[in-house]
Structure formats: C-alpha cells, structure tokens
Design an enzyme around this catalytic site. Structure first.
Site, mmCIF file in Angstrom:
data_model
loop_
_atom_site.group_PDB
_atom_site.id
_atom_site.type_symbol
_atom_site.label_atom_id
_atom_site.label_comp_id
_atom_site.label_asym_id
_atom_site.label_seq_id
_atom_site.Cartn_x
_atom_site.Cartn_y
_atom_site.Cartn_z
ATOM 1 N N ALA A 63 0.861 -1.271 0.092
ATOM 2 C CA ALA A 63 0.024 0.042 0.131
ATOM 3 C C ALA A 63 0.583 1.303 -0.153
ATOM 4 O O ALA A 63 0.518 2.391 -0.604
ATOM 5 C CB ALA A 63 -0.866 -0.079 1.182
ATOM 6 N N PHE A 64 2.147 1.137 0.712
ATOM 7 C CA PHE A 64 2.806 2.317 0.807
ATOM 8 C C PHE A 64 3.295 2.904 -0.916
ATOM 9 O O PHE A 64 3.574 3.938 -0.931
ATOM 10 C CB PHE A 64 4.227 1.986 1.324
ATOM 11 C CG PHE A 64 4.935 3.202 1.739
ATOM 12 C CD1 PHE A 64 4.325 4.003 2.995
ATOM 13 C CD2 PHE A 64 6.320 3.503 1.229
ATOM 14 C CE1 PHE A 64 5.317 5.152 3.205
ATOM 15 C CE2 PHE A 64 6.947 4.718 1.705
ATOM 16 C CZ PHE A 64 6.444 5.522 2.813
ATOM 17 N N GLU A 65 3.338 2.077 -1.620
ATOM 18 C CA GLU A 65 3.762 2.279 -3.145
ATOM 19 C C GLU A 65 2.472 2.719 -3.980
ATOM 20 O O GLU A 65 2.722 3.096 -5.088
ATOM 21 C CB GLU A 65 4.438 1.175 -3.891
ATOM 22 C CG GLU A 65 5.749 0.813 -3.312
ATOM 23 C CD GLU A 65 6.017 0.212 -2.021
ATOM 24 O OE1 GLU A 65 5.065 -0.651 -1.768
ATOM 25 O OE2 GLU A 65 6.727 0.582 -1.326
ATOM 26 N N VAL A 88 -4.462 -3.009 4.309
ATOM 27 C CA VAL A 88 -3.410 -2.920 5.419
ATOM 28 C C VAL A 88 -4.183 -3.311 6.679
ATOM 29 O O VAL A 88 -5.173 -2.851 7.237
ATOM 30 C CB VAL A 88 -3.271 -1.414 5.715
ATOM 31 C CG1 VAL A 88 -1.815 -0.906 6.510
ATOM 32 C CG2 VAL A 88 -2.844 -0.531 4.328
ATOM 33 N N ILE A 89 -3.608 -4.332 7.269
ATOM 34 C CA ILE A 89 -4.088 -4.871 8.294
ATOM 35 C C ILE A 89 -3.182 -4.792 9.808
ATOM 36 O O ILE A 89 -2.035 -4.905 9.752
ATOM 37 C CB ILE A 89 -4.416 -6.586 8.241
ATOM 38 C CG1 ILE A 89 -4.964 -6.665 7.023
ATOM 39 C CG2 ILE A 89 -4.749 -7.314 9.353
ATOM 40 C CD1 ILE A 89 -5.337 -8.171 6.504
ATOM 41 N N HIS A 95 3.754 -1.013 11.926
ATOM 42 C CA HIS A 95 3.912 -0.662 10.725
ATOM 43 C C HIS A 95 2.702 -0.096 10.107
ATOM 44 O O HIS A 95 2.826 0.872 8.981
ATOM 45 C CB HIS A 95 4.448 -1.777 9.821
ATOM 46 C CG HIS A 95 5.490 -1.523 8.839
ATOM 47 N ND1 HIS A 95 6.621 -1.014 9.150
ATOM 48 C CD2 HIS A 95 5.656 -1.774 7.527
ATOM 49 C CE1 HIS A 95 7.308 -0.947 8.045
ATOM 50 N NE2 HIS A 95 6.752 -1.491 6.959
ATOM 51 N N PHE A 120 -10.327 5.387 -3.281
ATOM 52 C CA PHE A 120 -9.473 4.857 -1.981
ATOM 53 C C PHE A 120 -10.114 3.511 -1.924
ATOM 54 O O PHE A 120 -11.034 3.374 -0.996
ATOM 55 C CB PHE A 120 -9.539 5.675 -0.786
ATOM 56 C CG PHE A 120 -8.732 5.193 0.377
ATOM 57 C CD1 PHE A 120 -7.302 5.181 0.244
ATOM 58 C CD2 PHE A 120 -9.409 4.881 1.653
ATOM 59 C CE1 PHE A 120 -6.516 4.697 1.148
ATOM 60 C CE2 PHE A 120 -8.553 4.550 2.652
ATOM 61 C CZ PHE A 120 -7.226 4.383 2.420
ATOM 62 N N ARG A 134 -14.797 -7.573 4.352
ATOM 63 C CA ARG A 134 -15.087 -6.548 3.769
ATOM 64 C C ARG A 134 -14.551 -6.646 2.195
ATOM 65 O O ARG A 134 -14.563 -5.785 1.168
ATOM 66 C CB ARG A 134 -14.391 -5.142 4.045
ATOM 67 C CG ARG A 134 -15.031 -4.584 5.403
ATOM 68 C CD ARG A 134 -14.371 -3.672 6.212
ATOM 69 N NE ARG A 134 -14.502 -3.791 7.568
ATOM 70 C CZ ARG A 134 -13.976 -3.061 8.408
ATOM 71 N NH1 ARG A 134 -13.154 -2.229 8.255
ATOM 72 N NH2 ARG A 134 -14.533 -3.457 9.620
HETATM 73 N N1 INI Z 1 1.817 -3.176 2.883
HETATM 74 C C1 INI Z 1 0.432 -3.414 2.731
HETATM 75 O O1 INI Z 1 -0.214 -3.309 1.932
HETATM 76 N N2 INI Z 1 -0.183 -3.783 3.868
HETATM 77 C C2 INI Z 1 0.209 -4.202 5.065
HETATM 78 O O2 INI Z 1 -0.526 -4.560 6.112
HETATM 79 C C3 INI Z 1 1.856 -3.777 5.534
HETATM 80 N N3 INI Z 1 2.189 -4.023 6.560
HETATM 81 O O3 INI Z 1 1.585 -4.231 7.538
HETATM 82 O O4 INI Z 1 3.391 -3.904 6.861
HETATM 83 C C4 INI Z 1 2.272 -3.199 4.402
HETATM 84 N N4 INI Z 1 3.595 -3.138 4.498
HETATM 85 C C5 INI Z 1 4.543 -3.016 3.003
HETATM 86 C C6 INI Z 1 4.538 -1.636 2.732
HETATM 87 O O5 INI Z 1 3.604 -1.072 1.937
HETATM 88 C C7 INI Z 1 5.701 -1.384 1.524
HETATM 89 O O6 INI Z 1 5.427 -2.188 0.529
HETATM 90 C C8 INI Z 1 7.147 -1.497 2.041
HETATM 91 O O7 INI Z 1 7.499 -0.820 3.439
HETATM 92 C C9 INI Z 1 8.280 -1.197 1.155
HETATM 93 O O8 INI Z 1 8.178 0.458 0.910
#
Ligand code: INI
Length: 162
Positions: A63-65, A88-89, A95, A120, A134
C-alpha cells in the site's frame, strides 16, 4: 430551523462506465485480500459497462507504493479514473500507521494535484477477519470503489462543462 430555500440546480454523476478508461493499482501485500478486492472491482466495472480492453492493472509491492503508481497513471492522460486497491491489516505490527496514513494521504494528494479521480479502495482493518468480511461477495470494497470511480468521472465531466 428550516427554510424554503432550494438550490437552483443540483448535479450528480451517473454510474454508466461505457467508454471509460480505468487504471487499477493493486498491492501484492496481503494478496489473499487484494485479489478479492480486484475481483470485486472488476465485477463492478463490468456490471456498469466498462470494457475489459479499457482497464489496466498495475501491481505494486504494498500500500505504501500505491500513491506514486496511481499518480503516474493519473498524469499519463490514459485513464479517466484510477482505483487504488490494498489491504493494511493492523495485526500486531506498528508498521500499520506508517503505511495506512501515508497511503490515504498520498492518494488524496495525487487526485487533488492531477484532477483525476483516484478512489480509495484500500482496506484498513484491525484483523484478517474484518478484511475478509469487507472483500466478500456481498460486501466488497473493490466493487464499491469501481462504482465510485465511474460516478466521479461523470460528475467531474458535468461540473467542468458548467
Ligand atoms: N503493505 C500493505 O499493503 N499492507 C500491510 O498491512 C503492510 N504492513 O503491515 O506492513 C504493508 N507493508 C509494506 C509496505 O506497503 C511497503 O510495500 C514496504 O514498506 C516497502 O516500501
């Protein structure tokens, strides 16, 4: 206090996706969930008239990307809307806050900067059970996101015409 004042006009987007080009950005992290969201989104797009050839899926690690990929799709001019799908759980990782917040904020920022709706469709849940609920057949955030994307494309078209 009530008033008899009524707006002179009212505008709402129609949920008719015929001819719309849609980009999907899907996170691989928690892919048990994100593939279910993708199924829901695909179903929602199909039901509302979007053609398969007008849809592109971009996979990202997590999700961060999502925001950077979604923004890149939005500025390309190839898509009328972008749908972000991720999961994102919280579980027991700290994190969560570092991923969920920036993902939501980045998506909002990208749609405001580009003027392209970026929906979103990212689940942020306490546990896997909630995420499964969900992303099911009856309640699927991906399907909801598809409908929202189509409605927003049409609404913005109408508003731009004035
Ligand atoms: N990415 C997710 O999509 N969901 C999550 O729950 C998650 N957790 O819990 O860490 C998660 N982490 C990875 C993050 O999105 C990046 O891909 C990683 O940090 C590299 O930038």
């Amino acid at each position: 206090m009530s008033s008899n004042f009524r707006a002179g006009s009212s505008v709402e987007g129609a949920v008719d996706g015929r001819g719309m080009r849609i980009g999907l950005v899907c996170g691989r992290f928690n892919d048990l969930i994100t593939t279910r969201l993708l199924d829901g989104a695909s179903n929602g797009l199909a039901v509302h008239g979007v053609s398969e050839q007008d849809v592109t899926v971009a996979w990202v690690p997590g999700a961060f990307e999502i925001p950077i990929a979604a923004k890149t799709m939005a500025v390309s001019g190839e898509y009328d809307a972008v749908i972000a799908l991720g999961a994102v759980i919280r579980g027991d990782t700290a994190h969560f806050d570092y991923v969920a917040g920036p993902c939501a904020y980045g998506i909002q920022q990208a749609q405001l900067e580009t003027g392209v709706p970026i929906v979103f469709g990212v689940l942020t849940t306490e546990n896997l059970e909630q995420a499964l609920e969900r992303s099911g057949e009856h309640d699927n955030k991906g399907e909801e996101a598809a409908k929202t994307a189509i409605e927003m494309v049409d609404l913005l078209r109408r508003l731009r015409k004035g």
